[in-house]
Every structure is written in C-alpha cells, then in structure tokens.
Design an enzyme around this catalytic site. Structure first.
Site, PDB file in Angstrom:
ATOM      1  N   HIS A 168       0.592  -1.285  -0.001  1.00 50.20           N
ATOM      2  CA  HIS A 168       0.085   0.122  -0.031  1.00 50.20           C
ATOM      3  C   HIS A 168       0.850   1.254  -0.045  1.00 50.20           C
ATOM      4  O   HIS A 168       1.951   1.147   0.493  1.00 50.20           O
ATOM      5  CB  HIS A 168      -0.716  -0.144   1.207  1.00 50.20           C
ATOM      6  N   CYS A 264      -2.219   2.956   9.170  1.00 50.25           N
ATOM      7  CA  CYS A 264      -3.316   1.927   8.643  1.00 50.25           C
ATOM      8  C   CYS A 264      -4.520   2.041   9.516  1.00 50.25           C
ATOM      9  O   CYS A 264      -5.741   1.805   9.319  1.00 50.25           O
ATOM     10  CB  CYS A 264      -2.880   0.536   8.470  1.00 50.25           C
TER      11      CYS A 264
HETATM   12  N1  ARG Z   1      -3.920  -6.933   6.670  1.00 49.38           N
HETATM   13  C1  ARG Z   1      -4.180  -5.718   6.081  1.00 49.38           C
HETATM   14  C2  ARG Z   1      -4.242  -5.763   4.526  1.00 49.38           C
HETATM   15  O1  ARG Z   1      -3.297  -6.508   3.862  1.00 49.38           O
HETATM   16  C3  ARG Z   1      -3.553  -4.478   6.270  1.00 49.38           C
HETATM   17  C4  ARG Z   1      -3.910  -3.394   5.890  1.00 49.38           C
HETATM   18  C5  ARG Z   1      -2.806  -2.176   6.229  1.00 49.38           C
HETATM   19  N2  ARG Z   1      -3.583  -0.890   5.722  1.00 49.38           N
HETATM   20  C6  ARG Z   1      -2.747   0.065   5.279  1.00 49.38           C
HETATM   21  N3  ARG Z   1      -3.522   1.193   4.872  1.00 49.38           N
HETATM   22  N4  ARG Z   1      -1.576  -0.135   4.753  1.00 49.38           N
HETATM   23  O2  ARG Z   1      -4.916  -5.392   3.883  1.00 49.38           O
END
Ligand code: ARG
Length: 704
Positions: A168, A264
């Site tokens: 991300h 996050c």
């Molecule tokens: N386990 C989640 C996923 O893989 C973590 C999300 C983390 N969020 C972020 N904005 N980076 O989607």
C-alpha cells in the site's frame, strides 16, 4: 487539540491475523496477542484523542482487518470514495464503511465492480492540499485513478509500487505538513521516483532507510507538527526533529504482524478542499487489438507482461479464443499508462508484437517535417524488420524498403500515398517523418506450434545441448531449402568471415558458389585475403591447411598476397591474368557473382577491391541483399549483425557461429525465418555439402 480535525478508527475487538494477503501476515496466523493489540491500540487512540476528534466505526465479527480504517475509503471535502478491496478476505468490510460514510452525510462514490482501489491506504493527499498521490501495482488498479481525479476534482499523481512488502502507498510514503515527505524510495519504480523528485524539492524529502522502513516508519499519522508512529531509529528521529517535527512513538508490533501500523489504523475524515485546485490526470488509455496464435505462442502474455513491466496497466475487453489448433485468437485490450511518455514506450513495444489500434482510432497520422538534413524530429518512430503499415490520409499504406533502425518517410504525390524506410543520414529537409506511435502497425505473423518448433537454436559441440542427429536435421533442412531456392531462381546471399577459410571451409564455400547456390558474397578484407592466400600458398594466416601447422615465415604470406593483388589492380584482373586459379574469390569472378568487401581496420592492405568508405560499402551491401530469399551468415559477427539490421523479416537467415552469443543475437528475431547453429563453420559447410550431395544423388557414398 485541533477541533476541526477528525480521525476515524475501529477498535480491535475482532482483530487477529486470520489469513495471508500480504508478506507480513506470512507465518503470523493467530500469532498476535489480543491483549497486547488492545493495549497498543488504546495507546494510539489516546495519543490521537489528545490532538484530534476520534470517531469510531463499529467493529464487525469475521472482518479482522477492519481495524485498518485507512482502507475504508478516500475522503476529500464531503465526498467519500468507498474502497473496492482486491482480496475477497476484506471485501465484506465495504458495506459497513459505506454505511458509516452515509450516516455521516458524505456523498458516497463507488467504483465499478472489479476495479480495485483500497482507499487512503493507496491515496494520500499532499498535506498542502495541492494534489493527490495515488499508488498502484499491488492492491489498487491504475485505472481507478482517473475516477479519483474526476470525482474529487484534483490532480492525481500515480506512483507505482514494486516491492510487495510495501503493498500500500501508505506503507512507504507519508506526505507531511510544510510540504515535507517521508518515504522509502526503493519501494517505487524509477519513473515514480522521478515524479516524486520533480514535485518535492530535495530539502523537503526525508529518506527512510530499510531498517526503519520495515518497521513501518512511513506509516505515520501527521497532525500539524506532530508525527505519531511506531518505534523508529534515533537517526530518523533526528532528521525529523531537525526540520521542526515532534515525534511521538508508540509501539504497534501486534499490528505489524498484519502488515499495518499507525497510519493504517486511522482515516482522516476531514480533508479541506482547496479552491484553486482542479482535476488533472496524466493517465492515458488506448485500446489495442491483437490477432494470431495468442495463447499458443504466448504473445498475449508477453504483451500483458510488457505493459505491466513498463509501469502500465491493462484490462482485457474481449478475447476470442481460437478453438482448433490451427485457428487464431483475437483480443482487445485496454492499456493504461501513468503518462504519455510511458504510453509511447509501451505502445512501440506492443506494435512490435503486432498490436494494432482499432480501426476508428488511427485516422490522422502523426508526422513531422525534417528541418535538418540527416537528422530526424525528436520523437521519430524507429522502424523494425517487420512489414509495417502506416496511416496516411486515413488509409493504411504499406511501408517500402522495410528495415530495422530506420525512419518512416511518408509522402502524397499526385494522389498517391507512399511510405518508405530511410536511414537517418539520408533524410532530407522537408521530408515528412512518422513520429509517435499512432497510426502504425506491424504485420507480424505469430508462429503456429509447428513453426515454432523449427526456430530453435541448434548447438553442435555446445555443452550437451544437442545431438549430432539434431544438427544433421537442421543442416538437412537448410540444404533442402538451398536447393529449392536455386532451382526456383531465388537468391542466396552469403556473409562470411575469415574463419571460414581458417577452419577449412573454403573448399566447401567454393563448391557452393560453383554449383550455383550463392548469388552474392559479403565480407571484409580478410575473407578475400585469406582465401587467396590459401589458393596460392596453401596457408591461411600462415597455417598450413593440409597439416594444420604454422609454416615458417607464414605470417608474411597474407602481405605477399595483398601486394600481389595490388600489383594487378583487382581480384578480377588477377583471375584474368591467370594468376588466381581457384578458391572462393576465383569462383565469384568466374561465375559473375557480385561481392562486396567492406573495409578493414588493419593497415596491412587493403585489397584494391575493398571499399574503405564504409558508407559506400553499406549502400553496396544493402543493394546486394535486396530480394534475397536466404542469407547464410558464416562466422562473421560484425558483418552478420550489420546485414541482419538491413534485412526485413521474411528473409530466411541462417547464422552459424561457434560463439552462441552471436547466434542468439541474430536468431532472436522472434520469427520463423531465422535459424541459429552453434558450431564450427568448417564442419557446418562440410555437412551442408554432404546433404546437398545426397539430394542430388541419394545413393552415392560421399567423399567427405
Ligand atoms: N492486513 C491488512 C491488508 O493486508 C493490512 C492493511 C494495512 N493498511 C494500510 N493502509 N496499509 O489489507
């Protein structure tokens, strides 16, 4: 506390690592401690509550990642764009987030189904409100970005993520107030890094090193001059405090196990809209069409891979699969790229693969006029060996003189449309040249399964790859084709290096010429010198060809030869005077086979026949190659590569060299017509003559 700032969080009641959808979750299933997660979350919550208003969305059982509210959606002003999760493991969160946004009075936008976009996890507003940074490559699709630009009326800068640990954008990129940026450059491709560097001046870029990056240092919450984050290194903390930020560290180890940290776990839901900022996106899209043995020959996957590798994205709009082995498939693909520059790069590679724009799209061709002789306009299209057509006044016109590394010149004369390849140096002022990639298509036949099996590279004497039988088979086929061409009045051109003579192949080449299999000979000074040396003195570069040993004083032989021919004025003259009576060059003269000897860097010559003006020699080569059905390239890297470049697709090329690199370079023309044989050229020629002999007299016992 900043009253106007609101942040959305979701308590970790149902948080756990239940599945693996990013590399951090690997090995961590059910390994996080609920108790510790709750404590850590509460600490973060408290820190933020002291500085902003924290709203809460109700956690839902069965959706453990809902704590990561950054992925709820993207907010600007009163608009919320709801996420479309890439993984089904998170798609169930969508309706809960949507409900929350609607309850709060947001105008909610939803992307088309199957167009993934993971909210503020992949879209970060510049903290000065000037533009939106949007990530793609793992979770969000590039094609979602134009929607963001349109709905939020803001400029979108697309950044491509290339390291799956940073899946991300908010895991490796954090815009800070005052125009600062905290980020980890290796997570992005080079084009994206260039974009970042163009927008953020160097003194505002705070680079995170890998040890901090993997501790989610970039996953920070910035409120004015405060940055809330997981534990970071002393040096990074210093970098941040030096420019006026206060760093508040809070442990988030339990959430790191799911691939998330401070940022996050939050979503800023108050993002003011700036008056003078408007939509703008550089993203370009084009539709292309491909036909042929798309699956069988792997063309479609090659095409789609190259789109992605170059930083683009695609959507297959239609795919018509040819059912029978021999039937062809057709596909229509929409290609997107983050900028016109990248689109041009992608399109030129796709054109080489045979992609064409749908008919209605390519009416007006792009041309520019040459303003300096011998120099093309900047953006000129570089031609390939494949038959090409260009759009002139809304009609497809076949390009003449097809060759690689050329420029396509178009003209309309007396209502006649013409296009042809020219080399750079021949361009004249006023000529119209194709630029860009629109209105150009190459006719590339994708090989069928059967054809492909004959295009491999054959290695003889190469480490364990080939059996003699396989080389024999290939030589047999070449012999058969040579015979066909000769009998049908076709044309075979040979380019040969001196190795042909050194390896004892001279006698075989001589016979090929004598028996009418060769119609032009190309080489340098050396092939002729050593051939004549062998004919007159029995040595090649001083080595006795019968016994294979150097003869005393043999190193002088080639000089004697050069001197002799110079005395007569030309090879032909020496033949005429009865001085030269056998060998390759002799047969050329005797049988009126044109030859061109292109230059020499050695100062021992040249022979009077050798053309030392390379531009003239190239022109002569090109003239002799014209109309060839087959080119036999015999152990001459330089001349063979030169010839390869001048030759259009469709001409069968047989490249024989002991060096696999030369063979690969030449036989890698992606088409049926080239065969590479890695072997000793003397041996190859001997085998070839045996096979030709067999064709003439299948029962004869040959003397080879
Ligand atoms: N386990 C989640 C996923 O893989 C973590 C999300 C983390 N969020 C972020 N904005 N980076 O989607």
């Amino acid at each position: 506390m900043t009253d106007s700032l609101r942040i959305l969080m979701c308590a970790p009641d149902h948080y756990d690592v239940d599945y693996v959808i990013n590399p951090w979750m690997e090995g961590n299933i059910h390994k996080s401690s609920t108790e510790r997660a709750v404590t850590q979350w509460n600490q973060l919550h408290q820190i933020l509550k002291d500085r902003a208003i924290v709203d809460l969305v109700e956690p839902q059982k069965g959706w453990p990642d809902m704590v990561f509210t950054a992925n709820a959606g993207l907010v600007l002003g009163n608009i919320a764009i709801i996420s479309r999760f890439f993984h089904k493991e998170r798609q169930g969160e969508e309706p809960y987030f949507k409900e929350w946004f609607l309850d709060q009075g947001f105008t909610v936008y939803e992307l088309p189904k199957d167009l993934p976009f993971e909210g503020a996890g992949d879209a970060l507003l510049d903290r000065e409100g000037r533009w939106l940074w949007a990530g793609y490559g793992f979770r969000s699709e590039l094609d979602s970005h134009p929607y963001l630009a349109k709905w939020l009326d803001i400029e979108v800068i697309s950044l491509r993520l290339i390291d799956e640990r940073f899946y991300h954008l908010d895991t490796c990129f954090c815009p800070l107030s005052g125009g600062y940026l905290l980020y980890y450059p290796p997570a992005f491709d080079s084009y994206s890094n260039r974009m970042i560097e163009m927008r953020v001046p160097v003194e505002k870029r705070i680079i995170v090193q890998e040890p901090d990056a993997v501790n989610f240092a970039c996953n920070a919450v910035n409120i004015n001059s405060t940055i809330v984050m997981n534990k970071i290194s002393e040096s990074l903390k210093q970098d941040l405090t030096r420019v006026g930020f206060e760093v508040v560290e809070t442990p988030l180890s339990e959430f790191l196990k799911a691939g998330g940290a401070a940022k996050c776990l939050t979503l800023r839901v108050t993002e003011p809209v700036l008056e003078n900022v408007h939509a703008n996106t550089e993203i370009e899209t084009r539709v292309i069409r491909m036909e042929g043995h798309l699956l069988d020959a792997g063309v479609l996957s090659t095409a789609l891979d190259l789109v992605v590798e170059n930083g683009g994205s695609f959507r297959v709009l239609n795919f018509n699969l040819g059912i029978e082995r021999q039937s062809i498939s057709a596909a229509e693909v929409r290609v997107s790229a983050p900028s016109a520059e990248i689109m041009a790069e992608i399109m030129s590679e796709l054109i080489d693969l045979g992609a064409v724009p749908p008919p209605q799209e390519a009416c007006d061709i792009n041309t520019e006029v040459v303003s300096q002789a011998g120099v093309a306009p900047d953006d000129f299209y570089v031609s390939t060996i494949y038959p090409t057509e260009v759009r002139v006044d809304c009609e497809w016109v076949q390009v003449d003189n097809q060759r690689m590394d050329g420029v396509i010149v178009v003209e309309t004369k007396d209502g006649q449309r013409k296009a042809s390849c020219k080399i750079l140096r021949d361009l004249q002022v006023g000529e119209r040249v194709m630029v860009g990639v629109q209105g150009i298509r190459t006719i590339k036949q994708t090989d069928s399964r059967e054809q492909r099996s004959t295009t491999q590279e054959f290695t003889f004497m190469g480490a364990g790859v080939s059996s003699e039988r396989r080389v024999e088979l290939v030589v047999e086929q070449i012999a058969w084709e040579l015979r066909q061409i000769r009998d049908q009045g076709g044309k075979v051109v040979v380019t040969a290096g001196p190795v042909v003579i050194h390896t004892g192949g001279g006698q075989h080449l001589t016979r090929l010429i004598k028996e009418g299999y060769v119609h032009a000979l190309l080489g340098g000074n050396a092939i002729a010198v050593h051939d004549i040396e062998q004919s007159l003195m029995g040595t090649s570069l001083g080595v006795d060809m019968q016994r294979g040993v150097p003869v005393r004083g043999g190193h002088r032989h080639h000089l004697k030869i050069i001197n002799l021919i110079r005395r007569y004025g030309s090879i032909a003259k020496a033949v005429e005077e009865g001085v030269l009576t056998k060998g390759v060059m002799y047969e050329c003269v005797k049988n009126n086979i044109p030859f061109s000897l292109a230059g020499s860097i050695r100062d021992d010559g040249p022979l009077p026949d050798t053309e030392m003006d390379l531009v003239k020699a190239q022109t002569e080569y090109a003239r002799l190659i014209k109309g060839a059905d087959m080119i036999l390239m015999l152990s001459s890297m330089l001349h063979s590569i030169g010839v390869g470049n001048m030759t259009p697709a469709g001409v069968k090329m047989v490249c024989v060299d002991i060096n696999p690199a030369v063979v690969t370079k030449l036989s890698d023309r992606g088409s049926v017509e080239s065969v590479g044989v890695v072997t000793d050229v003397g041996l190859f020629l001997s085998l070839l003559l045996q096979q030709l002999e067999k064709l003439t007299n299948p029962y004869a016992v040959t003397g080879f």
